[in-house]
Enzyme design. Structure first.
Site, mmCIF file in Angstrom:
data_model
loop_
_atom_site.group_PDB
_atom_site.id
_atom_site.type_symbol
_atom_site.label_atom_id
_atom_site.label_comp_id
_atom_site.label_asym_id
_atom_site.label_seq_id
_atom_site.Cartn_x
_atom_site.Cartn_y
_atom_site.Cartn_z
ATOM 1 C CE1 TYR A 99 -1.496 -2.739 -8.968
ATOM 2 C CE2 TYR A 99 -0.414 -1.120 -8.116
ATOM 3 C CZ TYR A 99 -0.859 -2.265 -7.779
ATOM 4 O OH TYR A 99 -0.657 -3.016 -6.503
ATOM 5 N N PRO A 156 4.465 -5.477 -0.755
ATOM 6 C CG PRO A 156 6.782 -4.945 -1.031
ATOM 7 C CD PRO A 156 6.002 -5.813 -0.304
ATOM 8 N N GLY A 190 0.852 -1.225 -0.233
ATOM 9 C CA GLY A 190 -0.076 0.035 -0.140
ATOM 10 C C GLY A 190 0.787 1.372 0.257
ATOM 11 N NE ARG A 241 0.223 2.595 -6.209
ATOM 12 C CZ ARG A 241 -0.822 2.505 -7.012
ATOM 13 N NH1 ARG A 241 -0.817 3.193 -8.030
ATOM 14 N NH2 ARG A 241 -1.863 2.263 -6.345
ATOM 15 C CB CYS A 286 -13.878 5.614 -30.695
ATOM 16 S SG CYS A 286 -12.806 5.764 -32.366
HETATM 17 N N1 LLP Z 1 -1.567 -7.057 -1.254
HETATM 18 C C1 LLP Z 1 -3.062 -7.075 -1.559
HETATM 19 C C2 LLP Z 1 -3.797 -7.917 -0.829
HETATM 20 C C3 LLP Z 1 -3.520 -6.130 -2.421
HETATM 21 O O1 LLP Z 1 -4.610 -6.249 -2.861
HETATM 22 C C4 LLP Z 1 -2.492 -5.236 -2.963
HETATM 23 C C5 LLP Z 1 -3.078 -4.182 -3.905
HETATM 24 C C6 LLP Z 1 -1.079 -5.086 -2.563
HETATM 25 C C7 LLP Z 1 -0.794 -6.186 -1.622
HETATM 26 C C8 LLP Z 1 -0.211 -4.301 -3.217
HETATM 27 O O2 LLP Z 1 -0.549 -2.741 -3.227
HETATM 28 P P1 LLP Z 1 0.649 -1.745 -3.401
HETATM 29 O O3 LLP Z 1 1.903 -1.845 -2.581
HETATM 30 O O4 LLP Z 1 0.854 -1.740 -4.853
HETATM 31 O O5 LLP Z 1 -0.253 -0.543 -3.196
HETATM 32 N N2 LLP Z 1 -4.802 -0.753 -10.083
HETATM 33 C C9 LLP Z 1 -4.744 0.168 -8.988
HETATM 34 C C10 LLP Z 1 -3.816 -0.574 -7.797
HETATM 35 C C11 LLP Z 1 -4.888 -1.835 -7.114
HETATM 36 C C12 LLP Z 1 -4.195 -2.266 -5.967
HETATM 37 C C13 LLP Z 1 -4.725 -3.666 -5.445
HETATM 38 N N3 LLP Z 1 -4.166 -4.061 -4.503
HETATM 39 C C14 LLP Z 1 -3.920 1.179 -9.452
HETATM 40 O O6 LLP Z 1 -3.333 1.515 -10.444
HETATM 41 O O7 LLP Z 1 -3.674 2.307 -8.962
#
Ligand code: LLP
Length: 424
Positions: A377, A280, A244, A282, A348
């Protein structure tokens, strides 16, 4: 910090000039920097290094959904990362990249029985169970096989992560996890089942978090739950704190650093006496990739700024259309002149807009440009809408680069279709 920068007036990925990639591979194309991925992995590891050592060293399970490219996974595997997967497809990728099965955690609210079986077949380290229904199903499948599945129970802490509503996962109305108020009851039910080694809890409240406070609030709730569960006689050895952490998409945005995140985690988890896991995505991959595109033409606007029409579209990079997300947009060979433009793709739909009224480098037909922070993503959310193919992906390593995913032509996608006899 990333390795996409101007050198002698030309945007480079590490030591490779982007026009070279455009010429050899075509556009649009995703470009990843190995050095950036490695740096992000190392910074994240260092930030968590105070959390335990030996068999208590935290597991860092890269969220494969953010960038499932095999070469990206390989870079992270070599950094000692495991994988957080949410489908059979992601599980197979993680293992194909050489990630150790015991370093794989399987998240997701809708794992099918076939996916639960696959996880057992591959002897993954941990299932993150999202409901009592799922827990009972996994227990039944595992015990029928004479096995025991290691699992943790995902909790929904009902915390507002203060992020985009579509990527917020820890509020009571979201579909994820077991509500905190029912957690003890569900935990006790599942902990008693044959076939399940329930050993802790998991949490993930949302993505692109720019404030640590909601995370710390959620972690405090987890800490209290761990004490409650122990008081009820359960043995808690594992806690998965999810992912997150946000990244800067815009110049001037300053999300919490991994070091600040690590310090907060250390504070919040003091005395928990468990092995921690992190997921992690993103923060590792986001700024390690860009989308390289070419301007098709510049069209005069109606009563607004001109439309810079690029050859990338919402099917290649969905985030602006889906979440109104901002991606920095820069010329590969900036002249120094600036313009205000609407940056759009050829699809379009009016939604195929990357940026409105954006002040950016002056561009004209044929120029190359990049969307930054497209390593997470990005390619993975592509579709073939408007019968466009899937773009190629390239990885740069110093002064060399390689195509790490071929472009998939629209015709190849059509090849998978059949016209049945009854339409002949
Ligand atoms: N763990 C779980 C259970 C998750 O659902 C997610 C992301 C992560 C870890 C990784 O989260 P991060 O560290 O990447 O924030 N498509 C969206 C983001 C969707 C995230 C879904 N879950 C975007 O482009 O912003």
């Amino acid at each position: 910090m990333d390795h996409f920068s101007l050198k002698s007036g030309v945007m480079h990925a590490e030591d490779v000039a982007l026009p070279r990639i455009a010429e050899e591979v075509g556009t649009p194309v995703y470009v990843y920097s190995r050095a950036t991925l490695e740096r992000h992995a190392q910074v994240f590891k260092a930030a968590l290094s105070g959390l335990g050592s030996g068999d208590r060293a935290p597991l860092i399970a890269f969220a494969v959904k953010s960038n499932p490219n095999l070469s990206v996974l390989k870079v992270l595997q070599r950094q000692g990362f495991g994988a957080d997967v949410v489908s059979g497809g992601e599980l197979i990728r993680a293992l194909a990249a050489g990630m150790a099965p015991e370093d794989v955690v399987f998240s997701g609210v809708g794992k099918t029985s076939a996916e639960l079986e696959l996880g057992l077949d591959k002897q993954i380290g941990q299932f993150n169970i999202e409901s009592s229904e799922e827990g009972r199903e996994l227990a039944a499948i595992a015990s029928a096989r004479g096995e025991e599945a290691s699992a943790v129970l995902r909790i929904n802490p009902d915390v507002d992560a203060k992020t985009h509503e579509k990527i917020s996962t820890g509020k009571a109305e979201n579909k994820f996890g077991v509500p905190l108020i029912r957690a003890r009851e569900v935990y006790s039910e599942l902990a008693g089942l044959a076939g399940l080694n329930l050993r802790g809890v998991a949490i993930h409240i949302g993505s692109q978090l720019l404030d640590l406070e909601p995370l710390e609030t959620a972690f405090a709730k987890v800490g209290a739950l761990v004490s409650d569960l122990r008081a009820a006689g359960h043995t808690i050895t594992h806690v998965d704190l999810g992912g997150g952490l946000g990244v800067p998409y815009k110049a001037g945005e300053t999300p919490p650093s991994p070091a600040e995140y690590g310090a907060m985690v250390e504070r919040a988890t003091k005395g928990w006496d468990v092995r921690l896991a992190f997921e992690p995505g993103r923060v590792i991959a986001g700024n390690a990739g860009i989308l390289l595109t070419r301007v098709v033409r510049v069209k005069r606007g109606g009563n607004g700024p001109p439309f810079v029409i690029v050859d990338a579209a919402m099917n290649d990079l969905a985030r602006p259309a889906l979440y109104g997300a901002w991606h920095d947009f820069e010329a590969v060979e900036p002249s120094g002149e600036r313009m205000t433009a609407n940056i759009v793709g050829p699809i379009c739909e009016t939604g195929d807009t990357f940026a409105k009224d954006r002040e950016c480098d002056a561009l004209q037909s044929g120029d190359l440009a990049i969307f930054r922070t497209a390593g997470a993503y990005g390619a993975t959310m592509a579709s073939s809408y408007n019968s466009r193919g899937f773009v190629a992906e390239v990885m740069v390593d110093g002064d060399q680069f390689a195509v790490v995913a071929d472009r998939i032509a629209a015709s190849a996608i059509m090849d998978a279709e059949r016209v049945p006899d009854f339409l002949a």
